[in-house]
Design a protein around this motif. Structure first.
Motif, PDB file in Angstrom:
ATOM      1  N   ASN A  57       0.812  -1.225   0.000  1.00 51.86           N
ATOM      2  CA  ASN A  57       0.000   0.000   0.000  1.00 51.86           C
ATOM      3  C   ASN A  57       0.841   1.268   0.000  1.00 51.86           C
ATOM      4  OD1 ASN A  57      -2.525  -1.310  -0.146  1.00 51.86           O
ATOM      5  ND2 ASN A  57      -2.366  -1.834   2.022  1.00 51.86           N
ATOM      6  N   LYS A  58       1.835   1.314   0.899  1.00 52.08           N
ATOM      7  CA  LYS A  58       2.627   2.540   1.021  1.00 52.08           C
ATOM      8  C   LYS A  58       3.480   2.793  -0.223  1.00 52.08           C
ATOM      9  CE  LYS A  58       2.896   5.918   3.866  1.00 52.08           C
ATOM     10  NZ  LYS A  58       1.708   6.579   4.439  1.00 52.08           N
ATOM     11  N   ASP A 104       6.098   2.920   8.581  1.00 56.22           N
ATOM     12  CA  ASP A 104       5.253   2.325   9.628  1.00 56.22           C
ATOM     13  C   ASP A 104       4.126   1.483   9.033  1.00 56.22           C
ATOM     14  OD1 ASP A 104       6.644   3.309  11.782  1.00 56.22           O
ATOM     15  OD2 ASP A 104       5.524   5.207  11.816  1.00 56.22           O
ATOM     16  N   ASP A 105       3.480   2.026   8.006  1.00 56.21           N
ATOM     17  CA  ASP A 105       2.379   1.281   7.385  1.00 56.21           C
ATOM     18  C   ASP A 105       2.974   0.209   6.472  1.00 56.21           C
ATOM     19  OD1 ASP A 105       0.261   0.265   5.992  1.00 56.21           O
ATOM     20  OD2 ASP A 105      -0.290   2.146   5.008  1.00 56.21           O
ATOM     21  N   ARG A 106       2.939  -1.044   6.934  1.00 52.49           N
ATOM     22  CA  ARG A 106       3.552  -2.138   6.178  1.00 52.49           C
ATOM     23  C   ARG A 106       2.488  -3.033   5.548  1.00 52.49           C
ATOM     24  NH1 ARG A 106       8.910  -1.703   7.417  1.00 52.49           N
ATOM     25  NH2 ARG A 106       9.441  -3.716   6.494  1.00 52.49           N
ATOM     26  N   THR A 107       1.248  -2.540   5.489  1.00 52.73           N
ATOM     27  CA  THR A 107       0.164  -3.358   4.954  1.00 52.73           C
ATOM     28  C   THR A 107       0.368  -3.636   3.463  1.00 52.73           C
ATOM     29  OG1 THR A 107      -1.196  -1.394   4.558  1.00 52.73           O
ATOM     30  CG2 THR A 107      -1.527  -2.552   6.652  1.00 52.73           C
ATOM     31  N   ASN A 112       1.002  -8.078   6.177  1.00 57.38           N
ATOM     32  CA  ASN A 112       2.006  -7.040   6.414  1.00 57.38           C
ATOM     33  C   ASN A 112       3.376  -7.504   5.943  1.00 57.38           C
ATOM     34  OD1 ASN A 112       0.860  -4.678   8.191  1.00 57.38           O
ATOM     35  ND2 ASN A 112      -0.101  -6.565   8.916  1.00 57.38           N
ATOM     36  N   SER A 166      -2.532 -11.493   7.770  1.00 57.80           N
ATOM     37  CA  SER A 166      -3.281 -10.883   8.875  1.00 57.80           C
ATOM     38  C   SER A 166      -3.682 -11.939   9.897  1.00 57.80           C
ATOM     39  CB  SER A 166      -4.555 -10.212   8.361  1.00 57.80           C
ATOM     40  OG  SER A 166      -4.226  -9.178   7.487  1.00 57.80           O
TER      41      SER A 166
END
Ligand code: ITT
Ligand code: NA
Length: 187
Positions: A73-74, A103-106, A132, A152
Motif C-alpha cells: 500500500n505505502k 510504519d504502514d507495512r500493509t 504485512n 493478517s
C-alpha cells in the motif's frame, strides 16, 4: 477430471494441485504451452491474453494460467504486476530497503487464475490475502516473497507457516478453490 496448468513455477503448481485435489480434480503441469505475458498493470488483462494464446476455442481439455502480484500500500501497489521481475532484480532485500522506516507495512497478494476449455469456455477467478511486510526475511518454505509476507492475524511469514497453513489462507488457494467450485458446479 483433469486440468492442465501452464506455468514455469513448480511451487505454484504444487500449491494449486493440493487445493484442486480437495475437489477430486487432477492438476497436471503443462510445459508444452507458453504463458505469453503482455506488459500491463492489470493482472486480469495479462491472464486473458495468455489464455488466448493457449486456447483457440476448440480444445478438448481444460487449461489454466495464473498471474499474481504483491501489492504494497505505502508503495502505491508496487511491485504489483511486476512482482516476478522485481523479485529477480532488487529481491527481498530491495523491497525491505524501500520499506525501511515505513510504519504502514500493509500489503496484499492477489491471484488471477484463468480457465479455458471445451465449448470456448473462458472464466477468471481471483483471490486476495491481506497482511504485512515483515521487518526481515524469515522462514525457508514456499517461494518468492513468502519470507517477508505475514498474513493478517498471524505473526509468522508464509515461509515459516508452511504449505498447509498457506493453502488455507493464500490468494492462490482462494482463486483455485473458486475454480474448483465452479468446475464441480458445471458437472
Ligand atoms: P508463471 O510461469 O506461472 O508466470 P511466475 O513465477 O513467473 O510463474 P508470475 O508471473 O505470476 O509467476 O509472477 C508473480 C511473482 O510474484 C512470482 O514470481 C513471485 O515472486 C511472486 N509471488 C506470487 N505468488 C506468490 C506467493 O504465493 N508467495 C510468494 N511470492 C509470490
Ligand atoms: Na511469469
Amino acid at each position: 477430471m483433469r486440468v492442465f496448468f501452464v506455468t514455469s513455477n513448480k511451487a505454484k503448481f504444487r500449491e494449486a494441485s493440493l487445493v484442486l485435489k480437495e475437489f477430486g480434480i487432477d492438476l497436471l503441469i503443462d510445459t508444452n504451452h507458453r504463458k505469453v505475458e503482455i506488459q500491463s498493470d492489470n493482472l486480469e488483462d495479462i491472464v486473458s491474453n495468455a489464455l488466448k494464446e493457449i486456447c483457440n476455442g476448440n480444445t478438448g481439455d481444460y487449461f489454466v494460467v495464473e498471474d499474481d502480484g504483491l501489492f504494497i500500500n505505502k508503495l502505491n501497489g508496487f511491485p504489483g504486476p511486476y512482482s516476478s521481475y522485481v523479485y529477480k532484480t532488487i529481491g527481498l532485500t530491495g523491497i525491505l530497503k524501500l520499506m525501511s522506516g515505513v510504519d504502514d507495512r500493509t500489503a496484499y497478494f492477489k491471484s488471477v487464475v484463468g480457465l479455458c476449455g471445451p465449448k470456448a469456455i473462458i472464466k477468471l477467478f481471483t483471490g486476495v490475502v491481506y497482511g504485512n511486510i515483515a521487518m526481515e526475511p524469515r522462514g525457508s518454505e514456499g517461494f518468492g516473497f513468502d519470507p517477508i509476507f505475514i498474513p493478517s492475524d498471524y505473526d509468522k511469514t508464509f515461509a515459516e507457516l508452511g504449505i498447509d497453513i498457506k493453502n488455507r489462507l493464500s490468494h492462490r488457494a482462494k482463486a483455485f478453490r473458486a475454480l474448483g467450485d465452479w468446475l464441480l458446479s458445471i458437472f
